[in-house]
Design a protein around this motif. Sequence first.
Motif, PDB file in Angstrom:
ATOM      1  N   PRO A 231       2.502  46.767  -1.783  1.00 46.16           N
ATOM      2  CA  PRO A 231       3.923  46.759  -2.132  1.00 46.16           C
ATOM      3  C   PRO A 231       4.824  46.618  -0.906  1.00 46.16           C
ATOM      4  O   PRO A 231       4.526  47.156   0.170  1.00 46.16           O
ATOM      5  CB  PRO A 231       4.126  48.117  -2.822  1.00 46.16           C
ATOM      6  CG  PRO A 231       2.786  48.446  -3.388  1.00 46.16           C
ATOM      7  CD  PRO A 231       1.783  47.913  -2.390  1.00 46.16           C
ATOM      8  N   VAL A 255       1.335  38.603  -7.707  1.00 45.07           N
ATOM      9  CA  VAL A 255       2.229  39.682  -8.125  1.00 45.07           C
ATOM     10  C   VAL A 255       2.764  40.396  -6.889  1.00 45.07           C
ATOM     11  O   VAL A 255       1.987  40.779  -6.000  1.00 45.07           O
ATOM     12  CB  VAL A 255       1.501  40.681  -9.043  1.00 45.07           C
ATOM     13  CG1 VAL A 255       2.428  41.836  -9.429  1.00 45.07           C
ATOM     14  CG2 VAL A 255       0.975  39.981 -10.291  1.00 45.07           C
ATOM     15  N   THR A 256       4.061  40.564  -6.817  1.00 42.03           N
ATOM     16  CA  THR A 256       4.711  41.253  -5.706  1.00 42.03           C
ATOM     17  C   THR A 256       5.434  42.475  -6.234  1.00 42.03           C
ATOM     18  O   THR A 256       6.208  42.387  -7.193  1.00 42.03           O
ATOM     19  CB  THR A 256       5.737  40.345  -4.997  1.00 42.03           C
ATOM     20  OG1 THR A 256       5.111  39.128  -4.598  1.00 42.03           O
ATOM     21  CG2 THR A 256       6.321  41.047  -3.779  1.00 42.03           C
ATOM     22  N   VAL A 257       5.188  43.619  -5.606  1.00 44.30           N
ATOM     23  CA  VAL A 257       5.899  44.854  -5.949  1.00 44.30           C
ATOM     24  C   VAL A 257       6.912  45.137  -4.843  1.00 44.30           C
ATOM     25  O   VAL A 257       6.558  45.174  -3.659  1.00 44.30           O
ATOM     26  CB  VAL A 257       4.929  46.038  -6.104  1.00 44.30           C
ATOM     27  CG1 VAL A 257       5.711  47.334  -6.372  1.00 44.30           C
ATOM     28  CG2 VAL A 257       3.945  45.768  -7.234  1.00 44.30           C
ATOM     29  N   THR A 288      12.145  49.897  -8.428  1.00 43.91           N
ATOM     30  CA  THR A 288      10.845  49.253  -8.234  1.00 43.91           C
ATOM     31  C   THR A 288      10.770  48.018  -9.122  1.00 43.91           C
ATOM     32  O   THR A 288      10.851  48.115 -10.351  1.00 43.91           O
ATOM     33  CB  THR A 288       9.686  50.202  -8.579  1.00 43.91           C
ATOM     34  OG1 THR A 288       9.737  51.352  -7.726  1.00 43.91           O
ATOM     35  CG2 THR A 288       8.347  49.504  -8.387  1.00 43.91           C
ATOM     36  N   THR A 290       8.594  44.552 -10.104  1.00 46.35           N
ATOM     37  CA  THR A 290       7.296  43.888 -10.065  1.00 46.35           C
ATOM     38  C   THR A 290       7.506  42.440 -10.501  1.00 46.35           C
ATOM     39  O   THR A 290       7.918  42.181 -11.631  1.00 46.35           O
ATOM     40  CB  THR A 290       6.282  44.577 -10.982  1.00 46.35           C
ATOM     41  OG1 THR A 290       6.147  45.950 -10.583  1.00 46.35           O
ATOM     42  CG2 THR A 290       4.927  43.896 -10.901  1.00 46.35           C
ATOM     43  N   HIS A 292       6.098  38.644 -11.092  1.00 42.19           N
ATOM     44  CA  HIS A 292       4.942  37.792 -11.357  1.00 42.19           C
ATOM     45  C   HIS A 292       5.369  36.357 -11.020  1.00 42.19           C
ATOM     46  O   HIS A 292       6.006  35.684 -11.829  1.00 42.19           O
ATOM     47  CB  HIS A 292       4.509  37.920 -12.816  1.00 42.19           C
ATOM     48  CG  HIS A 292       4.090  39.309 -13.192  1.00 42.19           C
ATOM     49  ND1 HIS A 292       2.764  39.684 -13.280  1.00 42.19           N
ATOM     50  CD2 HIS A 292       4.822  40.417 -13.476  1.00 42.19           C
ATOM     51  CE1 HIS A 292       2.694  40.971 -13.612  1.00 42.19           C
ATOM     52  NE2 HIS A 292       3.933  41.434 -13.736  1.00 42.19           N
TER      53      HIS A 292
END
Length: 509
Positions: A231, A255-257, A288, A290, A292
């Motif tokens: 993350p 996927v980036t957090v 937060t 997330t 895609h």
Amino acid sequence: MADDYLVRIGKLIRDARQHRGWTQAQLAEALATSQSAVNRIERGNQNISLEMIARIGEALDSEIVSLGYAGPMHLRVVGGRRLSGAIDVKTSKNACVALLCASLLNQGRTVLRRVARIEEVYRLLEVLNSIGVRTRWINDGVDLEIVPPAELNMAAIDAEAAVRTRSIIMFLGPLLHRMNHFKLPYAGGCDLGTRTIEPHMIALRRFGLEVAATEGQYHAIVDRAVHPDRPIVLTERGDTVTENALLAAARYDGVTVIRNASSNYMVQDLCFFLEALGVRVEGIGSTTLTVHGVPDINVDVDYSPSEDPVEAMSLLAAAVVTESELTVRRVPIEFLEIELAVLEEMGLDHDRTPEYPADNGRTRLIDLTVRPSKLEAPIDKIHPMPFPGLNIDNVPFFAAIAAVAQGKTLIHDWVYDNRAIYLTDLNRLGARLQLLDPHRVLVEGPTRWRAAEMMCPPALRPAVVVLLAMMAAEGTSVLRNVYVINRGYEDLAERLNSVGAQIEIFRDI
């Protein structure tokens, strides 16, 4: 007659220099000339070319003389008038500039509805056009169509337009997916003190972007082997930092957090737009996110940015300061709830309609009617916090509101180095503001406003606050060099006139 023009130009230059906080020697150094030459120019004792005026304006980040467009230069305000009727909130300036940058992600046609026609948008359009992006106003100039080229021509970038907007920094996120190396001019914008781009770099390095700042440019190189493997934790919960991270994550194949993300209004609008592009974003409205990512985006998209809560606050403050009954329509209430709660505690008399959706289908709107109120200073200090706290850009409006309230109000603008200082310009209009340090002012009310002629502060929100105070002051005031207001507000004078203000747009030269 020529001598008179030189004196007037000299006065504009002197006022702009003083507002920037520069000495004559500092301006002379920036122009590669002598202090004595600057002194002669400011006294009107030296002939001056249009080229030199343009150089001075660029050095001071101030529009001394406007050439080639019919925009306003100064405002003449007949104050002491009550406002009445209803006025609509325009679409968000900060959302519009983010969406213009985000359009670089898409290889297809992007249509943005009811785009704010402001100088900040015009500067970004000039930059986009210079690198090959085709843009045109459609539907009688209400909406904007954006069509990118197959390849961007970064060598042709309009540097002059780019340095007049800080928003250019948000080109980094989209561009890192389109080319392995590129250059961008330094970001400009309001004079609000030193604001480092390092938080942007901390986030974007996780996508392989390295930037060296030399010779007035950002030199960017992308390492395709680098990708976020954990993350991304933002070191500040900033709006543009979060947007840059989102723009980079949107076309990352994975996927980036993003943690410690801003959940402010323009960030939410950007998330909604990314979803329209086919990018799934979880956690919108939270800290937060997330993302895609989609490596290739080629869609025709039609999107309506939501209304601007800071403009809504401006119009609300206009009603309060002028002791008027005014209905402000299409207010994004989710992003003004704290401000209204504080004003209720101060004694604001108002009512609101039930909520209804914005054109994006997601943002909640109300119509808000404000009536003349006897306000008391708040017990606690006024200070900004990241959303859902009191909006950073709404803090300056509380200086004008506190000035008409009974008692003393402490305002702590901890984010920007200079903005609290600019608020003390209200003293020239009869207010009593004591600057405690570069971030804190003590406001004592109530105020008996008085008319004055003065230079526009070089920061957007304090400039509008001064204009609102002039609207409350009996007599005729003049606010000079209002380019900074046009950066963030569309037809503000005309729209205020439609509800009872008397503001004349004029130019000296």
